[in-house]
Design an enzyme around this catalytic site. Structure first.
Site, short mmCIF file in Angstrom:
data_model
loop_
_atom_site.label_atom_id
_atom_site.label_comp_id
_atom_site.label_asym_id
_atom_site.label_seq_id
_atom_site.Cartn_x
_atom_site.Cartn_y
_atom_site.Cartn_z
N ASP A 1 79.30 72.77 63.04
CA ASP A 1 78.38 73.08 62.22
C ASP A 1 78.50 71.60 61.35
O ASP A 1 79.40 71.59 60.71
CB ASP A 1 78.45 74.10 61.46
CG ASP A 1 77.05 74.78 60.67
OD1 ASP A 1 76.49 73.53 60.03
OD2 ASP A 1 76.90 75.79 60.55
N ASP B 1 72.89 71.23 59.52
CA ASP B 1 72.42 72.13 58.39
C ASP B 1 71.34 71.52 57.59
O ASP B 1 71.15 70.24 57.63
CB ASP B 1 73.69 72.23 57.31
CG ASP B 1 73.40 73.05 56.30
OD1 ASP B 1 73.36 74.15 56.69
OD2 ASP B 1 73.56 72.65 55.15
N GLU C 1 68.86 73.13 61.87
CA GLU C 1 68.19 74.16 60.81
C GLU C 1 66.93 73.47 60.32
O GLU C 1 67.38 72.62 59.17
CB GLU C 1 69.14 74.71 59.85
CG GLU C 1 68.77 75.53 59.07
CD GLU C 1 69.67 75.98 57.66
OE1 GLU C 1 69.72 77.08 57.37
OE2 GLU C 1 70.49 74.89 57.37
N HIS D 1 74.40 83.66 58.70
CA HIS D 1 75.24 83.72 57.82
C HIS D 1 74.50 83.62 56.54
O HIS D 1 75.31 83.89 55.38
CB HIS D 1 76.40 82.70 57.72
CG HIS D 1 75.93 81.25 57.52
ND1 HIS D 1 75.18 80.82 58.65
CD2 HIS D 1 75.71 80.26 56.65
CE1 HIS D 1 74.69 79.42 58.42
NE2 HIS D 1 75.18 79.28 57.19
N ASP D 2 73.38 83.45 56.49
CA ASP D 2 72.61 83.55 55.26
C ASP D 2 71.44 84.67 55.21
O ASP D 2 70.80 84.88 54.15
CB ASP D 2 71.66 82.20 55.11
CG ASP D 2 72.45 81.19 55.18
OD1 ASP D 2 73.56 81.09 54.32
OD2 ASP D 2 72.36 79.93 55.53
#
Length: 591
Positions: free
Chosen positions: A144, A246, A312, A375-376
């Site tokens: 990531d 990200d 993302e 994870h969000d």
């Protein structure tokens, strides 16, 4: 007279409230955009047999996966110890959230050194071992990467903020203010404060699109771009198979730093760049990010071993196709499609519509992505009224549709979202919401991200087997004694076994990996049944999913049955009729 004025005022207010509600809830028809996209794609680099088009991805949030040393924090050694578990389910690729050197103010998404591992997680030697162990099991590993910003403790920023004339003075987005005010009206992601922060040493403001301790890199500076690309090569040279990028379409800002116009849109409308009362024309999805995606793709294509990157990203299908490379597919390999992550309706109509939409927007050789959580976001089970049978239907859909499925750790055993109060949260975003009335927090997209980051539940022992130590960095979710890996392994009817069965089925059938998808029309089916074919030169499969708790009777001959049953839950056929029980699942190989 006064009564008439008051009545008129009330009417005006009610009309405005109605219009405001409609304006914030309305959405454009995605098919309008899709009809304007080119359907003929001639890839510059990739081919039909690229591994990343058919892979299955398992996301690990390392802080919460497995603690090998008893300090209450997950680590790289813990991930290595659990690789056989991941491999046994059938996942082919692992994506790991950041574990680089960081002050951990945003738990790794505030990177202070891209080339070093944070001591909480291990060291560089352990990272190399992790890469090697993943490859030894014939799996792939994706890191990531946060390219938009760094931590304010990164040595680049420490030098940059020290003066206006140091070698890295232009490595971040700095501007003079307007007297004592920020350079423009840009708000940070939370929308409650300016995205600009004042630095006394430079007597200037730096831009932080997200949180104040995450200053944005100035990617217009060729030195910054070169340093970022060198960092990517550092990890690719060590064997990493690619990157999850990200918040990719925030990387560039308008060069003139123009004010964003006001809009009455409060709820997110990324398709039109509107949220939190601003039309984000100048600090979101700038044209330069499209060229940047192509430059970064060229870095990956310089390697003989095939690499890939998934972004993302947010926005319309037109935005997505731009980032992928539109006609030539020479940008990002994949993009996350957040339509289902952010909100879905548990119905056959909804998912039939999404299949049609994604098939039209991302025709072969492109591949859509299917993801329900990360994870969000709240966990899947918490979004389907804690009904594991509904979860089974969604998992089967995800791994039998055409595209690349991503599963967040713990979803395979049906973990619940936690219930950590905002007042006790470690999530830095939660501090922005803690003073809001509870009614607003409970009826809005606001979410304490700690609640999807609770420790992985390995068994029913103390701390869910996540650590041998006395404490965990976040509280273990309260259902861990009933929902854990050990108990799921022992129960052949568990959600974990469904994931394992469906993923192994996918991995062994070319039609599910790379085959075409053909929807079966609604008039051939009972209400709330979703059905589609997956077809390759070798075989043709039929997938049937019941999105209702009611039993459905289906004419088997009309669907070209009888046939070979590959998988079934709550389904049976007598040759003439197929009985699909409530939330039933059936997968057949057709003659």
């Amino acid at each position: 007279m006064i009564k008439k004025l008051l009545l008129s005022l009330v009417v005006i207010i009610l009309v405005f409230i109605s219009w405001f509600t409609w304006y914030n809830l309305k959405s454009d028809d995605p098919m309008t955009v899709i009809t304007e996209l080119p359907s003929d794609v001639q890839p510059k680099y990739d081919s039909s047999d690229d591994w990343w088009k058919s892979t299955t991805v398992y996301q690990i949030y390392p802080r919460s996966y497995y603690d090998s040393d008893g300090d209450g924090i997950g680590d790289l050694a813990g991930i290595i110890q659990k690789l056989d578990y991941i491999d046994s389910i059938g996942f082919e690729t692992i994506w790991i959230s950041p574990f680089f050197q960081s002050p951990q103010e945003d738990h790794g998404y505030d990177i202070a050194n891209f080339r070093e591992i944070d001591p909480e997680y291990g060291d560089l030697e352990l990272a190399d071992s992790l890469i090697a162990e993943v490859h030894r099991r014939d799996m792939r590993i994706v890191f990531d990467m946060v390219l938009n910003h760094t931590s304010d403790q990164h040595e680049w920023f420490l030098e940059s903020k020290s003066s206006r004339d140091n070698p890295k003075s232009d490595w971040y987005v700095w501007r003079d203010g307007k007297k004592d005010a920020p350079p423009n009206n840009w708000k940070n992601i939370v929308g409650q404060e300016s995205a600009w922060k004042y630095n006394e040493a430079r007597d200037q403001w730096y831009y932080a699109a997200f949180l104040p301790f995450q200053p944005d890199l100035n990617m217009r500076n060729p030195e910054v771009k070169a340093a970022v690309f060198d960092m990517a090569r550092f990890w690719l040279d060590r064997g990493v198979d690619g990157f999850r990028l990200d918040i990719f379409n925030f990387i560039f800002e308008d060069e003139q730093l123009r004010d964003n116009p006001f809009t009455f849109r409060y709820l997110p409308d990324f398709d039109n760049r509107k949220w939190l009362f601003r039309n984000h024309l100048y600090n979101f999805h700038q044209p330069e990010v499209i060229a940047y995606a192509k430059e970064l793709r060229k870095v990956l294509e310089d390697y003989q071993e095939e690499k890939f990157m998934v972004g993302e990203v947010f926005g319309s299908h037109h935005h997505m196709r731009e980032l992928l490379g539109m006609e030539s597919h020479d940008g990002l390999n994949l993009v996350f499609l957040f339509d289902i992550v952010e909100e879905f309706e548990f119905s056959a109509d909804f998912f039939r519509s999404k299949l049609s939409e994604f098939e039209a927007a991302y025709p072969k050789p492109l591949a859509p992505t299917y993801v329900f959580g990360n994870h969000d976001q709240p966990r899947i089970l918490s979004r389907v009224n804690n009904d594991p049978e509904k979860h089974e239907v969604l998992a089967t859909f995800q791994y039998t549709a055409r595209g690349v499925p991503f599963t967040y750790m713990g979803e395979e055993i049906g973990m619940h979202s936690g219930d950590i109060p905002f007042e006790e949260a470690q999530d830095p975003l939660a501090s922005y919401w803690v003073d809001l009335p509870e009614l607003i927090r409970e009826n809005s997209p606001i979410f304490n991200r700690d609640n999807c980051r609770t420790p992985m539940q390995w068994n029913s022992e103390a701390n869910a087997g996540f650590t041998t130590g006395p404490d965990t960095w976040l509280p273990v979710e309260k259902h861990y004694k009933e929902i854990n890996v050990a108990k799921s392994e022992a129960d052949r009817s568990s959600l974990l076994h469904l994931y394992r069965d469906i993923i192994h089925l996918r991995n062994s059938h070319p039609a599910l990996q790379t085959g075409d998808l053909e929807l079966i029309t609604e008039d051939a089916l009972p209400d709330n049944i979703l059905a589609y074919h997956r077809q390759s030169p070798e075989e043709k499969l039929l997938i049937l999913l019941n999105f209702s708790e009611k039993e459905a009777l289906i004419d088997a001959q009309r669907l070209n049955l009888p046939s070979e049953t590959l998988y079934a839950r709550r389904a049976q056929s007598d040759g003439k009729n197929l009985t699909l029980g409530g939330f039933g699942i059936a997968i057949y190989r057709l003659p």
